[in-house]
Design an enzyme around this catalytic site. Structure first.
Site, PDB file in Angstrom:
ATOM      1  N   ASP A  34       0.819  -1.218   0.000  1.00 36.56           N
ATOM      2  CA  ASP A  34       0.000   0.000   0.000  1.00 36.56           C
ATOM      3  C   ASP A  34       0.850   1.264   0.000  1.00 36.56           C
ATOM      4  O   ASP A  34       0.352   2.350   0.274  1.00 36.56           O
ATOM      5  CB  ASP A  34      -0.957   0.005   1.199  1.00 36.56           C
ATOM      6  CG  ASP A  34      -0.219   0.028   2.531  1.00 36.56           C
ATOM      7  OD1 ASP A  34       1.037  -0.098   2.525  1.00 36.56           O
ATOM      8  OD2 ASP A  34      -0.874   0.176   3.573  1.00 36.56           O
ATOM      9  N   MET A  35       2.153   1.114  -0.280  1.00 35.84           N
ATOM     10  CA  MET A  35       3.127   2.203  -0.399  1.00 35.84           C
ATOM     11  C   MET A  35       3.564   2.802   0.938  1.00 35.84           C
ATOM     12  O   MET A  35       4.202   3.846   0.974  1.00 35.84           O
ATOM     13  CB  MET A  35       2.603   3.313  -1.324  1.00 35.84           C
ATOM     14  CG  MET A  35       2.334   2.847  -2.744  1.00 35.84           C
ATOM     15  SD  MET A  35       3.758   1.989  -3.486  1.00 35.84           S
ATOM     16  CE  MET A  35       4.912   3.349  -3.688  1.00 35.84           C
ATOM     17  N   ARG A  93      10.580  26.867   0.488  1.00 30.74           N
ATOM     18  CA  ARG A  93      10.024  28.115  -0.047  1.00 30.74           C
ATOM     19  C   ARG A  93       8.841  28.623   0.774  1.00 30.74           C
ATOM     20  O   ARG A  93       8.512  29.805   0.725  1.00 30.74           O
ATOM     21  CB  ARG A  93       9.601  27.906  -1.503  1.00 30.74           C
ATOM     22  CG  ARG A  93      10.755  27.810  -2.471  1.00 30.74           C
ATOM     23  CD  ARG A  93      10.308  27.446  -3.859  1.00 30.74           C
ATOM     24  NE  ARG A  93       9.956  26.031  -3.965  1.00 30.74           N
ATOM     25  CZ  ARG A  93       9.570  25.444  -5.080  1.00 30.74           C
ATOM     26  NH1 ARG A  93       9.479  26.139  -6.198  1.00 30.74           N
ATOM     27  NH2 ARG A  93       9.290  24.147  -5.103  1.00 30.74           N
ATOM     28  N   GLN A  94       8.198  27.722   1.519  1.00 31.52           N
ATOM     29  CA  GLN A  94       7.062  28.124   2.346  1.00 31.52           C
ATOM     30  C   GLN A  94       7.565  28.490   3.747  1.00 31.52           C
ATOM     31  O   GLN A  94       7.242  27.851   4.736  1.00 31.52           O
ATOM     32  CB  GLN A  94       6.043  26.986   2.412  1.00 31.52           C
ATOM     33  CG  GLN A  94       5.489  26.576   1.059  1.00 31.52           C
ATOM     34  CD  GLN A  94       4.442  25.497   1.165  1.00 31.52           C
ATOM     35  OE1 GLN A  94       3.494  25.610   1.948  1.00 31.52           O
ATOM     36  NE2 GLN A  94       4.590  24.440   0.381  1.00 31.52           N
ATOM     37  N   HIS A 127      27.110  28.556  -3.024  1.00 31.42           N
ATOM     38  CA  HIS A 127      28.336  28.934  -2.325  1.00 31.42           C
ATOM     39  C   HIS A 127      29.533  28.843  -3.256  1.00 31.42           C
ATOM     40  O   HIS A 127      29.393  28.909  -4.477  1.00 31.42           O
ATOM     41  CB  HIS A 127      28.525  28.061  -1.080  1.00 31.42           C
ATOM     42  CG  HIS A 127      27.820  28.585   0.121  1.00 31.42           C
ATOM     43  ND1 HIS A 127      28.003  29.855   0.610  1.00 31.42           N
ATOM     44  CD2 HIS A 127      26.905  28.003   0.922  1.00 31.42           C
ATOM     45  CE1 HIS A 127      27.246  30.024   1.674  1.00 31.42           C
ATOM     46  NE2 HIS A 127      26.570  28.925   1.884  1.00 31.42           N
ATOM     47  N   ASP A 149      14.734  38.333  -8.964  1.00 30.38           N
ATOM     48  CA  ASP A 149      13.660  38.981  -8.194  1.00 30.38           C
ATOM     49  C   ASP A 149      14.276  39.669  -6.986  1.00 30.38           C
ATOM     50  O   ASP A 149      15.450  39.478  -6.662  1.00 30.38           O
ATOM     51  CB  ASP A 149      12.576  37.976  -7.763  1.00 30.38           C
ATOM     52  CG  ASP A 149      13.145  36.781  -7.017  1.00 30.38           C
ATOM     53  OD1 ASP A 149      14.086  36.977  -6.220  1.00 30.38           O
ATOM     54  OD2 ASP A 149      12.668  35.656  -7.243  1.00 30.38           O
ATOM     55  N   LYS A 172       9.901  42.266 -10.678  1.00 29.83           N
ATOM     56  CA  LYS A 172       8.823  41.505 -11.310  1.00 29.83           C
ATOM     57  C   LYS A 172       7.578  41.544 -10.436  1.00 29.83           C
ATOM     58  O   LYS A 172       7.631  41.820  -9.239  1.00 29.83           O
ATOM     59  CB  LYS A 172       9.238  40.048 -11.538  1.00 29.83           C
ATOM     60  CG  LYS A 172       9.325  39.236 -10.267  1.00 29.83           C
ATOM     61  CD  LYS A 172       9.620  37.780 -10.539  1.00 29.83           C
ATOM     62  CE  LYS A 172       9.560  36.993  -9.225  1.00 29.83           C
ATOM     63  NZ  LYS A 172       9.893  35.584  -9.388  1.00 29.83           N
ATOM     64  N   ARG A 174       4.413  38.966  -9.475  1.00 30.64           N
ATOM     65  CA  ARG A 174       3.885  37.615  -9.575  1.00 30.64           C
ATOM     66  C   ARG A 174       2.375  37.648  -9.311  1.00 30.64           C
ATOM     67  O   ARG A 174       1.942  37.953  -8.208  1.00 30.64           O
ATOM     68  CB  ARG A 174       4.574  36.692  -8.570  1.00 30.64           C
ATOM     69  CG  ARG A 174       4.191  35.221  -8.726  1.00 30.64           C
ATOM     70  CD  ARG A 174       4.853  34.373  -7.645  1.00 30.64           C
ATOM     71  NE  ARG A 174       6.292  34.310  -7.782  1.00 30.64           N
ATOM     72  CZ  ARG A 174       6.918  33.459  -8.582  1.00 30.64           C
ATOM     73  NH1 ARG A 174       6.230  32.630  -9.339  1.00 30.64           N
ATOM     74  NH2 ARG A 174       8.224  33.456  -8.646  1.00 30.64           N
ATOM     75  N   ASP A 198      20.172  32.144  -8.854  1.00 28.08           N
ATOM     76  CA  ASP A 198      18.969  31.842  -8.082  1.00 28.08           C
ATOM     77  C   ASP A 198      19.192  30.567  -7.284  1.00 28.08           C
ATOM     78  O   ASP A 198      20.162  29.834  -7.526  1.00 28.08           O
ATOM     79  CB  ASP A 198      17.762  31.686  -9.012  1.00 28.08           C
ATOM     80  CG  ASP A 198      16.459  32.106  -8.341  1.00 28.08           C
ATOM     81  OD1 ASP A 198      16.461  32.328  -7.111  1.00 28.08           O
ATOM     82  OD2 ASP A 198      15.437  32.207  -9.047  1.00 28.08           O
TER      83      ASP A 198
END
Length: 292
Positions: A34-35, A93-94, A127, A149, A172, A174, A198
């Site tokens: 079932d993973m 990113r959150q 780095h 950005d 920019k 978004r 980036d």
């Protein structure tokens, strides 16, 4: 010291193992029907300093769960210390509330990793290894480092300072996640060789839009140096069709076949850098001096 890997990027783990002349710990990281994730460590880890190598890249939740279960297995196996080596830290990113009733998922994931038994997390950003590559290929007076950005200005400025190069910034707007529109370019890029810097290339929309804007402003050439190559959806095709002459990423994320075959995408290995950091942590030596 023991080095253990899950399944997200075994080639990188094997390269780190070879650099340190330390064999990978014998372990099974597999799935039930079932993973569900199941981990079994086939060597004694009691009292050992163990480094678990696992990027939480696609499929992010599966790879994160592998890491958590492995850390729990080490804790219950009485490892002296467990370090989660996460070259690409998914959910990073959150890292702040972007609006009302939104999560700070980076903090949630950090809490989960801590609760699972990690004593330390080792991860990667841009780095000296990548800067050395830029020096070798673009050592000229007409070089400009470009932040795609405003959020990446500190990173781009640090690279520009090391290279003694000028800095430009893409302003920019978004409208929604994954969609960006270039509004303005701050800095002189006409007749210059531009390097976009980036941390992550995901859909590649931001970088491709930035490259087009730079060329429209008269840039002689545009290339990109990005730490983590996520390359979701049609990103590879988008990069190939863009004005960029090259995109350089690290192997923090296992390259897909499309990335490996792409003409203008090149990967630099981070195995020596991560291996040196692991060695220094194990020996209680300075890690920050790696970047002096």
């Amino acid at each position: 010291m023991k080095i253990l890997t899950c399944n997200s990027n075994r080639p990188l783990a094997e390269a780190i193992s070879a650099y340190l002349a330390t064999p990978l710990t014998n372990a099974s990281v597999r799935r039930f029907a079932d993973m569900e994730v199941f981990v079994e460590i086939h060597e004694n880890v009691r009292g050992e300093d163990v480094f678990v190598i696992q990027s939480t890249s696609y499929p992010a939740n599966d790879n994160l769960m592998e890491l958590l279960v492995t850390l729990d297995a080490l804790k219950r196996g009485s490892a002296r210390r467990a370090t989660a080596v996460i070259p690409y830290y998914g959910y990073a990113r959150q890292d702040r509330k972007s609006g009302p009733r939104t999560p700070i998922s980076a903090k949630l994931v950090a809490n989960m990793i801590t609760a699972a038994g990690a004593d330390r997390v080792l991860t990667l950003d841009l780095h000296s290894g990548q800067i050395q590559g830029i020096k070798e290929r673009y050592n000229s007076d007409d070089l400009v480092i470009v932040s795609p950005d405003s959020g990446g200005v500190v990173r781009a400025r640090a690279v520009a300072r090391r290279l003694d190069a000028d800095l430009a910034i893409i302003d920019k707007r978004r409208e929604r996640a994954g969609v960006s529109e270039v509004m303005n370019i701050i800095g002189d890029v006409s007749g210059r060789r531009c390097i976009l810097v980036d941390d992550i290339v995901d859909s590649a929309g931001t970088l491709c839009n930035a490259a087009e804007a730079l060329k429209e402003r008269g840039a002689k050439s545009v290339a990109a140096y990005v730490t983590h190559g996520v390359f979701s959806g049609g990103a590879v095709a988008r990069v190939t069709a863009s004005p960029m002459e090259a995109m350089v990423t690290t192997d923090s994320i296992l390259a897909t076949e499309a990335v490996r075959l792409a003409k203008y995408i090149r990967q630099l290995t981070i195995a020596p850098l991560i291996a040196e950091a692991i060695q220094r942590i194990s020996e209680e030596r300075s890690v920050s001096s790696l970047f002096d």
